[in-house]
Motif scaffolding. Sequence first.
Motif, PDB file in Angstrom:
ATOM      1  N   PRO A 117     -45.694 -29.201  21.901  1.00  0.00           N
ATOM      2  CA  PRO A 117     -46.641 -29.584  23.047  1.00  0.00           C
ATOM      3  C   PRO A 117     -46.226 -29.249  24.301  1.00  0.00           C
ATOM      4  CG  PRO A 117     -45.699 -31.549  21.930  1.00  0.00           C
ATOM      5  CD  PRO A 117     -45.356 -30.373  21.200  1.00  0.00           C
ATOM      6  N   ILE A 118     -44.867 -29.366  24.496  1.00  0.00           N
ATOM      7  CA  ILE A 118     -44.222 -29.276  25.865  1.00  0.00           C
ATOM      8  C   ILE A 118     -44.019 -27.736  26.166  1.00  0.00           C
ATOM      9  CG2 ILE A 118     -42.145 -29.346  27.372  1.00  0.00           C
ATOM     10  CD1 ILE A 118     -41.426 -32.087  25.696  1.00  0.00           C
ATOM     11  N   ALA A 119     -43.730 -26.754  25.455  1.00  0.00           N
ATOM     12  CA  ALA A 119     -43.887 -25.554  25.639  1.00  0.00           C
ATOM     13  C   ALA A 119     -45.081 -24.970  25.831  1.00  0.00           C
ATOM     14  CB  ALA A 119     -43.250 -24.514  24.232  1.00  0.00           C
ATOM     15  N   ASN A 120     -46.288 -25.471  25.292  1.00  0.00           N
ATOM     16  CA  ASN A 120     -47.452 -25.253  25.439  1.00  0.00           C
ATOM     17  C   ASN A 120     -48.188 -25.623  26.800  1.00  0.00           C
ATOM     18  OD1 ASN A 120     -48.007 -23.626  23.008  1.00  0.00           O
ATOM     19  ND2 ASN A 120     -48.558 -25.390  21.957  1.00  0.00           N
ATOM     20  N   LEU A 121     -47.618 -26.796  27.092  1.00  0.00           N
ATOM     21  CA  LEU A 121     -47.876 -27.539  28.502  1.00  0.00           C
ATOM     22  C   LEU A 121     -47.338 -26.595  29.350  1.00  0.00           C
ATOM     23  CD1 LEU A 121     -49.093 -29.910  30.004  1.00  0.00           C
ATOM     24  CD2 LEU A 121     -46.857 -30.989  29.802  1.00  0.00           C
ATOM     25  N   GLU A 122     -46.189 -26.515  29.357  1.00  0.00           N
ATOM     26  CA  GLU A 122     -45.623 -25.431  30.398  1.00  0.00           C
ATOM     27  C   GLU A 122     -46.427 -24.298  30.806  1.00  0.00           C
ATOM     28  OE1 GLU A 122     -41.428 -24.033  32.579  1.00  0.00           O
ATOM     29  OE2 GLU A 122     -41.296 -24.947  30.052  1.00  0.00           O
ATOM     30  N   THR A 123     -46.753 -23.694  29.767  1.00  0.00           N
ATOM     31  CA  THR A 123     -47.490 -22.239  29.864  1.00  0.00           C
ATOM     32  C   THR A 123     -48.911 -22.504  30.443  1.00  0.00           C
ATOM     33  OG1 THR A 123     -46.554 -21.505  27.731  1.00  0.00           O
ATOM     34  CG2 THR A 123     -48.695 -20.501  28.451  1.00  0.00           C
ATOM     35  N   VAL A 194     -54.978 -34.590  36.474  1.00  0.00           N
ATOM     36  CA  VAL A 194     -55.692 -33.675  37.024  1.00  0.00           C
ATOM     37  C   VAL A 194     -55.787 -33.508  38.502  1.00  0.00           C
ATOM     38  CG1 VAL A 194     -58.225 -32.828  37.066  1.00  0.00           C
ATOM     39  CG2 VAL A 194     -57.102 -33.413  35.101  1.00  0.00           C
ATOM     40  N   SER A 195     -56.106 -34.883  38.967  1.00  0.00           N
ATOM     41  CA  SER A 195     -56.062 -35.095  40.495  1.00  0.00           C
ATOM     42  C   SER A 195     -54.598 -34.379  41.040  1.00  0.00           C
ATOM     43  CB  SER A 195     -56.092 -36.390  40.671  1.00  0.00           C
ATOM     44  OG  SER A 195     -57.317 -37.005  40.428  1.00  0.00           O
ATOM     45  N   MET A 196     -53.586 -35.001  40.467  1.00  0.00           N
ATOM     46  CA  MET A 196     -52.245 -34.367  41.040  1.00  0.00           C
ATOM     47  C   MET A 196     -51.904 -32.931  40.959  1.00  0.00           C
ATOM     48  SD  MET A 196     -49.074 -33.200  39.675  1.00  0.00           S
ATOM     49  CE  MET A 196     -49.077 -33.749  38.027  1.00  0.00           C
ATOM     50  N   GLN A 197     -52.343 -32.204  39.921  1.00  0.00           N
ATOM     51  CA  GLN A 197     -52.141 -30.934  39.546  1.00  0.00           C
ATOM     52  C   GLN A 197     -53.155 -30.219  40.552  1.00  0.00           C
ATOM     53  OE1 GLN A 197     -50.961 -29.685  35.783  1.00  0.00           O
ATOM     54  NE2 GLN A 197     -51.413 -27.711  35.984  1.00  0.00           N
ATOM     55  N   THR A 221     -44.640 -29.847  35.088  1.00  0.00           N
ATOM     56  CA  THR A 221     -44.461 -30.001  33.711  1.00  0.00           C
ATOM     57  C   THR A 221     -43.641 -31.303  33.379  1.00  0.00           C
ATOM     58  OG1 THR A 221     -44.944 -27.930  33.026  1.00  0.00           O
ATOM     59  CG2 THR A 221     -43.942 -29.074  31.675  1.00  0.00           C
ATOM     60  N   GLU A 222     -42.624 -31.426  34.196  1.00  0.00           N
ATOM     61  CA  GLU A 222     -41.559 -32.700  34.133  1.00  0.00           C
ATOM     62  C   GLU A 222     -42.588 -34.066  34.435  1.00  0.00           C
ATOM     63  OE1 GLU A 222     -38.435 -33.395  32.986  1.00  0.00           O
ATOM     64  OE2 GLU A 222     -38.806 -31.344  32.242  1.00  0.00           O
ATOM     65  N   ILE A 223     -43.353 -33.997  35.351  1.00  0.00           N
ATOM     66  CA  ILE A 223     -44.288 -34.966  35.693  1.00  0.00           C
ATOM     67  C   ILE A 223     -45.302 -35.425  34.496  1.00  0.00           C
ATOM     68  CG2 ILE A 223     -46.045 -35.833  37.153  1.00  0.00           C
ATOM     69  CD1 ILE A 223     -44.758 -34.402  39.463  1.00  0.00           C
ATOM     70  N   TRP A 224     -45.783 -34.385  33.908  1.00  0.00           N
ATOM     71  CA  TRP A 224     -46.599 -34.645  32.749  1.00  0.00           C
ATOM     72  C   TRP A 224     -46.074 -35.382  31.673  1.00  0.00           C
ATOM     73  CZ3 TRP A 224     -51.756 -32.730  31.364  1.00  0.00           C
ATOM     74  CH2 TRP A 224     -52.373 -32.080  32.300  1.00  0.00           C
ATOM     75  N   ILE A 225     -44.821 -34.712  31.355  1.00  0.00           N
ATOM     76  CA  ILE A 225     -43.853 -35.227  30.339  1.00  0.00           C
ATOM     77  C   ILE A 225     -43.504 -36.861  30.385  1.00  0.00           C
ATOM     78  CG2 ILE A 225     -41.638 -35.176  29.284  1.00  0.00           C
ATOM     79  CD1 ILE A 225     -41.684 -32.170  29.903  1.00  0.00           C
ATOM     80  N   ALA A 227     -45.199 -38.998  32.571  1.00  0.00           N
ATOM     81  CA  ALA A 227     -46.348 -39.684  32.517  1.00  0.00           C
ATOM     82  C   ALA A 227     -46.931 -39.875  31.094  1.00  0.00           C
ATOM     83  CB  ALA A 227     -47.588 -38.980  33.275  1.00  0.00           C
ATOM     84  N   CYS A 228     -46.566 -39.151  30.456  1.00  0.00           N
ATOM     85  CA  CYS A 228     -47.162 -39.214  28.954  1.00  0.00           C
ATOM     86  C   CYS A 228     -46.126 -39.757  27.894  1.00  0.00           C
ATOM     87  CB  CYS A 228     -47.778 -37.901  28.355  1.00  0.00           C
ATOM     88  SG  CYS A 228     -49.386 -37.294  29.356  1.00  0.00           S
ATOM     89  N   GLY A 229     -45.104 -39.756  28.227  1.00  0.00           N
ATOM     90  CA  GLY A 229     -43.975 -40.129  27.391  1.00  0.00           C
ATOM     91  C   GLY A 229     -43.750 -39.048  26.227  1.00  0.00           C
ATOM     92  N   LEU A 230     -43.984 -37.910  26.551  1.00  0.00           N
ATOM     93  CA  LEU A 230     -44.308 -36.737  25.803  1.00  0.00           C
ATOM     94  C   LEU A 230     -42.833 -36.209  25.413  1.00  0.00           C
ATOM     95  CD1 LEU A 230     -46.549 -34.845  24.529  1.00  0.00           C
ATOM     96  CD2 LEU A 230     -46.112 -33.308  26.305  1.00  0.00           C
ATOM     97  N   THR A 231     -42.690 -35.903  23.940  1.00  0.00           N
ATOM     98  CA  THR A 231     -41.724 -35.277  23.182  1.00  0.00           C
ATOM     99  C   THR A 231     -42.258 -34.273  22.346  1.00  0.00           C
ATOM    100  OG1 THR A 231     -41.879 -36.772  21.274  1.00  0.00           O
ATOM    101  CG2 THR A 231     -40.397 -37.779  23.327  1.00  0.00           C
ATOM    102  N   THR A 232     -41.087 -33.532  21.920  1.00  0.00           N
ATOM    103  CA  THR A 232     -41.576 -32.342  20.809  1.00  0.00           C
ATOM    104  C   THR A 232     -41.351 -32.871  19.588  1.00  0.00           C
ATOM    105  OG1 THR A 232     -39.070 -31.483  20.901  1.00  0.00           O
ATOM    106  CG2 THR A 232     -40.356 -30.582  22.586  1.00  0.00           C
ATOM    107  N   PRO A 233     -41.983 -32.229  18.695  1.00  0.00           N
ATOM    108  CA  PRO A 233     -41.859 -32.640  17.170  1.00  0.00           C
ATOM    109  C   PRO A 233     -40.591 -32.892  16.754  1.00  0.00           C
ATOM    110  CG  PRO A 233     -43.560 -31.189  17.546  1.00  0.00           C
ATOM    111  CD  PRO A 233     -43.109 -31.234  18.805  1.00  0.00           C
TER     112      PRO A 233
END
Length: 244
Positions: A117-123, A194-197, A221-225, A227-233
């Motif tokens: 998800p992080i690679a896709n988010l950055e793209t 969305v507002s930020m971006q 992308t770092e901000i999204w990560i 904010a969402c506590g996002l990690t890769t599988p």
Amino acid sequence: MPSRRRPRASRAQATTRGGWASTGTSADRRASIDAAPGAKAARTRQVLLDAARAVFARHGYVAATVDHIVSEAGVARGSFYTYFESKTQIFGQLSALIDKQIERNVVSFDRGPSADPIANLETSNRNYLAVVRELADLYRLVDQVAVHDEAVSSARRRSRQQHVARVEKAIRRWQARGWADPEIDARITAAALVSMQSGFAQWLYLGGDSYGEDEAAATLTEIWIKACGLTTPSQRDEPPRSTG
């Protein structure tokens, strides 16, 4: 008692802006072209769209005229009405490019075999910045027209709402798969991101801010990560680090 039946509109009277269906020779030609567009018609239509985009950028929407557009395109005035009903309609076609580009490059881009998800988010973030850069003149134009035109303003709000809904859906999917913090409010987080971006991108390409696009995409992308506590599988599957 005389009849109060509403008089039938003549072909010259009928217009969509007055509540009538558009009729007449030009309307018939437009319907024919829309039903079966040929290569020549497609080229002429694109020439007019390109001309309108240049004219709107030069004069602004209010001051621009159909005469400006056909002069820029190098076609007869009657040719304009073969493809478009009015300045309003050609503006609508141009502004629709924004949502089409977002759908193609930011929402539906080829993600390949990776489920990261992080690679896709950055793209996605890089593609979004590229779309705003490429269509900066149209973003500026839509903002100008939305101030005076409720229909354009409403369309702009709908576009944002759809964007927020897509991001909310993505966050909920990440949460369901154990990739994102399950405690965050997906709806509010989506609206904030969305507002930020969108605000950042418009200040970057319309407002005069100056940052490198690569660095900007990486930081967003770092901000999204965070904010969402996002990690890769793979990160989720890693054993906890020893603290001993």
